[in-house]
Design an enzyme around this catalytic site. Structure first.
Site, PDB file in Angstrom:
ATOM      1  N   ASP A 183      29.225  15.417 -20.499  1.00 31.54           N
ATOM      2  CA  ASP A 183      27.755  15.221 -20.398  1.00 31.54           C
ATOM      3  C   ASP A 183      28.055  13.656 -21.129  1.00 31.54           C
ATOM      4  OD1 ASP A 183      27.972  18.600 -20.836  1.00 31.54           O
ATOM      5  OD2 ASP A 183      27.151  18.837 -22.341  1.00 31.54           O
TER       6      ASP A 183
ATOM      7  N   ASP B 180     -13.255  -1.650   4.341  1.00 28.57           N
ATOM      8  CA  ASP B 180     -11.747  -2.134   4.864  1.00 28.57           C
ATOM      9  C   ASP B 180     -11.441   0.170   5.192  1.00 28.57           C
ATOM     10  OD1 ASP B 180     -12.231  -3.306   2.812  1.00 28.57           O
ATOM     11  OD2 ASP B 180      -9.835  -2.689   3.364  1.00 28.57           O
TER      12      ASP B 180
ATOM     13  N   GLY C 259       1.778   2.861   7.755  1.00 27.00           N
ATOM     14  CA  GLY C 259       2.135   3.576   8.462  1.00 27.00           C
ATOM     15  C   GLY C 259       1.149   3.131  10.104  1.00 27.00           C
ATOM     16  N   LEU C 260      -0.016   2.083   9.321  1.00 23.51           N
ATOM     17  CA  LEU C 260      -0.969   1.774  10.770  1.00 23.51           C
ATOM     18  C   LEU C 260      -0.318   0.367  11.269  1.00 23.51           C
ATOM     19  CD1 LEU C 260      -3.425   3.257  10.917  1.00 23.51           C
ATOM     20  CD2 LEU C 260      -4.618   0.775  10.298  1.00 23.51           C
TER      21      LEU C 260
END
Lengths: 515, 429
Positions: free
Chosen positions: A36, A283, A418-419
């Protein structure tokens, strides 16, 4: 019996450790076997803590079981008090010690130690980490700020002279370190005196000063909710429990605090709050209606849903929590966004829900970040369980005005990247671009091996055939919406009894589903 | 008050009586072995029967949550199981059925006992027998204990290999002598050793654990076992019970250890000394050169080893003899005198040695000694760094390929890295 690979929360004694590690002058004597002690590394590694957490483990062995594990516990208690000289100790058992029923509370009491001993009963086989933290904090508050013998009405200080406690920030909490600074600054600008922050940075004797404050601010109900309820009942302290996450929640939080403090709520936001303008700026238009799946502890998940829907213009397509204790709050929020609430601590169930929801962005824990990597969906982390990355070197609160700025950056950047990946993908046949290279936003560690090119292919059985041309056309769609386009097209085709999907079908479906 | 550990002696090939203090052990339990075992045996699934703590340990010790679904998991015992509202064996059968349905590629299911399952005396042997009947022949079912009340860290692998040893097919009565290398090694190291044994004309050679459960090697009286890891007391006993002979040797760390280890096999298989020298010459030279490049950094450096994997005496021997380091203390969770006799014979006399741990008192000794480098677990590293003592995570020694000639330089480099980093940083105190 429950099959688990990854867990969102540790056992309740880890919650108690988090309280002990948050405070000064408190030591935890834990009856536990040697393994532990792994829990120390949560603090020294994840949080980069430069001292060992204040915990002594008895580390009993099998051979001790027949002999005297109780004696081992007593020795460990005495040695810990002698060596670390704490103001107080908390004592308890981990899951294994709970089974051998040595009664740490009774044993510690019998030692007649010169300092207060607060016993903890944390049922390891039914409760979890956050519950353990809340229970421990509550026990400490009760012990050091006891209920008055004869309750007297609270003396109301004049408006403008009132003070509050900030309750809930804890070691290994998601950005708690920075949230405290941000909230403290806002409160002080408002003219509210901060009496005490607890548990993080407080000592047991500090807790005795809790009742001096006029009211409490509960930043994380998962940890401080129980204690705040008790303080209200026994010391007459009202509390504010709106987590100031996002622009609107921060304004609501300040209005509620101002009400209790008897001061005027701030009329205008500070110039440093850039978030509303950033979200309104042109934007950001492309953020509108982005489907976002949200999962985390209840506080962060519910707050994130509000920011996502109201402040970034996303569409919440999934909302859930692993905090069963706060299921009610999450269910109520889910109704607002018209989604089915997911209350589960089974990460596989969460993964299934994500796949079914086909989100364009995931706001989750480190667990969902891994799911997002596999599915190639942009993701930002909003909640514990924490990872070393959740302790950035820079100031990075989630709460308050700066927190709202941070949310904008950290949620929108993955989408922008991602774009960019899509733009790169459009050049996939260009000799300078290597199709095998891992997308940059997934980090270099993201091994492209063992991943199908289009992960949606793996998880969904194909109900209709695609012509080669249609399949090729589908690949021109950005990968982070490709799964949804595929699913919608197939549903469209099935509903119309089509055998194959052509380019025509693809665009017919697109027209049909366009919003 | 702060007892100094007894010292190693060259004459008696071992510490007279190691320092044994009863106190907090800052070590992992045997479950942690699963982190490398599940990567090594590629068609096995390790199912811990334990608590939420076990599951939390596994994901914390694994450091990062592994990308793909790992081949281990925890069947978490819950309140209703303990209260007798559910039959634990029925629950386990249900969990296993669900697991195997989800992972049909699994050929070997390993039930792993934990502290809670040991304390409630859940009979995993009985469970394994029953489940083996239920899921035969597609899936074999084994069990071992990785509980923290019985095992530390690498002893989990020891118990697993002992369980595996009992499963091995019996070698044919007239089988020629064969070599079995016991102890998980990285694949790349295994391949290197296999090439050396081939060149020496030693064979057939098998490795335990094998990379797939379908390829379990046979064992019998003609099997000669070479231990690749020092923590295999139970596994060695189990292999001996199957008739195998364990060869005595130091462990294959560094040029010297690797040569002595290979020589033990060569002698057992009657390889001519000239041939042995010829085959190992290039490896020995490369290892010496690679370690030599780091020697200037390590020579005279004072190293303190906290107990972790039982590799500590072998590491100390390597650091002292090949890198010229001065060993301040060797701590080890457990000392297997017989298997480590070869190491202690090589260790310089007079090195303090402690078995087991009282971490607070050991830290006192470490602080008093102010070593140049402390080799320790992840719970101690940052606190020691903050006190100005350079550290090396001991866990890297079990996750990094360090055995054999070609890795001797990498092994030295592991210890050089923290020192080199301190030298390059210009951050002030």
């Amino acid at each position: 019996m429950q099959l688990t690979v990854w867990t969102y929360e540790g056992p309740p004694h880890v919650g108690a450790m988090r309280i002990a590690a948050s405070m000064r002058g408190l030591h935890y004597v834990l009856h536990a076997p040697q393994g532990d002690t792994y829990a120390d590394l949560l603090f020294t590694m994840i949080e980069r803590r430069d001292t060992r957490p204040p915990v002594t483990y008895t580390t009993f062995k099998a051979q001790d079981l027949g002999a005297d594990t109780a004696e081992i516990f007593k020795i460990a208690c005495r040695d810990a008090v002698e060596r670390f000289k704490p103001e107080a100790i908390i004592v308890g058992a981990s899951c294994t010690a709970e089974l051998i029923q040595d009664d740490p509370a009774g044993l510690a009491a019998a030692l007649a130690l010169p300092i207060p001993v607060i016993p903890l009963e944390l049922p390891s086989y039914s409760k979890k980490e956050n519950w353990g933290a809340a229970e421990t904090f509550y026990r400490l508050v009760r012990a050091f700020a006891p209920a008055p013998q004869r309750p007297a009405p609270r003396v109301v200080r004049p408006a403008g002279e009132r003070s509050c406690n900030i309750l809930g920030p804890t070691s290994l909490g998601f950005r708690h370190r920075d949230d405290i600074e941000e909230v403290r600054r806002m409160l002080e600008r408002l003219g509210v005196i901060v009496n005490l922050v607890a548990p993080l940075g407080a000592s047991p004797s500090d807790l005795a000063r809790l009742p001096d404050a006029d009211f409490n601010v509960v930043l994380y109900p998962e940890i401080a909710g129980t204690a705040a309820d008790w303080l209200k009942r026994n010391h007459g302290q009202a509390f504010v429990s709106i987590p100031p996450i996002g622009v609107r929640a921060t304004a609501d939080f300040l209005a509620a605090v101002a009400g209790l403090a008897g001061v005027a709520a701030p009329a205008a936001s500070p110039a440093a709050l850039r978030m509303p303008w950033y979200s309104r700026s042109i934007d950001s238009t492309y953020l509108t209606g982005k489907r976002v799946f949200i999962f985390g502890d209840a506080t962060h998940a519910v707050a994130a849903a509000r920011v996502a829907a109201d402040e970034l213009g996303f569409a919440v397509c999934g909302l859930g929590t692993y905090s069963r204790e706060f299921a009610r709050e999450v269910r109520a929020a889910a109704v607002r966004y018209g989604v089915e609430p997911l209350i589960s601590d089974d990460h596989l169930a969460v993964e299934d829900a994500i796949i079914a929801a086909q989100p364009e962005l995931i706001l989750g824990t480190q667990m969902e970040r891994h799911v997002a990597k596999r599915l190639r969906i942009p993701c930002a982390v909003i909640s514990a369980p924490v990872h070393v990355q959740d302790f950035p070197a820079r100031y990075s609160p989630q709460m308050g005005h700066e927190g709202a700025n941070v949310l904008f950056d950290s949620w929108v950047h993955p989408l922008m990247m991602g774009l960019e990946e899509h733009l790169l993908g459009m050049f996939r046949d260009d000799f300078e671009f290597n199709d095998g290279a891992a997308p940059s936003h997934l980090g270099h560690a993201a091994a492209p091996v063992a991943e199908a090119e289009d992960p949606t292919l793996v998880v969904l059985a194909r109900p209709v055939a695609w012509t080669g041309e249609a399949e090729k056309e589908l690949r021109k769609i950005p990968f982070f919406v490709r799964g949804k386009a595929r699913k919608n097209t197939e549903r469209f085709a099935v509903e119309r009894g089509l055998q194959t999907i052509t380019i025509e079908t693809l665009y017919d479906a697109k027209a049909h589903y366009s919003r | 008050m702060n007892a100094m550990p007894p010292r190693t002696g060259a004459q008696d090939c071992g510490p007279v009586t190691p320092l044994r203090q009863r106190g907090q052990h800052e070590v992992f339990c045997g479950l942690t072995s699963i982190i490398w075992l599940h990567r090594k045996v590629q068609d096995a699934f390790f199912l811990i029967v334990g608590s939420r703590t076990c599951a939390h340990l596994m994901q914390s010790a694994a450091g990062v949550m592994i990308f793909a679904e790992p081949r281990f998991g925890t069947a978490i015992i819950e309140e209703r199981d303990l209260a007798g509202m559910a039959d634990l064996h029925e629950e386990l059968d249900r969990v296993v059925a669900r697991l195997l349905a989800r992972r049909p590629e699994i050929r070997m299911l390993v039930l792993v006992g934990s502290c809670p399952s040991e304390v409630i005396k859940l009979d995993l042997g009985k469970a394994a027998e029953r489940l083996a009947r239920l899921h035969a022949p597609a899936t074999r079912v084994l069990h071992f204990s990785g509980s923290g009340i019985e095992t530390t860290f690498t002893q989990g692998e020891d118990n697993f290999l002992a369980a595996l040893a009992r499963e091995l097919p019996a070698a044919e009565a007239k089988a020629p002598p064969s070599l079995m290398v016991a102890g998980a090694l990285p694949d790349v190291v295994e391949d290197q050793f296999r090439r050396i044994f081939d060149a020496l004309g030693i064979g057939p050679v098998s490795f335990l654990p094998s990379r797939a459960s379908s390829g379990l090697p046979p064992v019998g009286p003609a099997t000669r076992v070479l231990l690749a890891q020092p923590y295999l007391g139970e596994a060695a006993r189990a292999l001996e019970a199957r008739g195998a002979t364990v060869l005595a040797a130091p462990f294959p760390l560094g040029e010297e250890g690797t040569t002595a280890w290979l020589r033990a096999a060569a002698d057992a298989f009657g390889v001519a000394p000239g041939r042995f020298d010829a085959i190992t010459r290039a490896g020995r030279r490369r290892a010496r050169e690679a370690v030599g490049r780091h020697r200037a950094e390590l020579e005279g450096r004072r190293v303190f080893l906290f107990p972790d994997s039982q590799l500590e005496p072998s590491i100390a021997r390597f650091l002292a003899r090949e890198a010229g380091a001065e060993i301040v203390e060797i701590g080890s969770p457990y000392l297997h005198r017989q298997h480590l006799a070869g190491e202690f014979a090589l260790l310089p006399p007079g090195i303090p040695f402690s078995e087991g741990q009282d971490v607070d008192r050991q830290l006192d000794r470490c602080r008093a000694a102010r070593p140049d480098l402390a080799v320790c677990g992840m719970g101690l590293a940052n606190p020691l760094e903050a006190e100005g003592i350079a550290t090396k995570w001991s866990i890297e020694l079990v996750f990094t390929p360090v055995q054999g000639y070609e890795q001797a330089g990498d092994l030295a480099e592991l210890f050089v890295r923290p020192l080199a980093r301190r030298a390059v940083l210009k951050l002030g105190a």
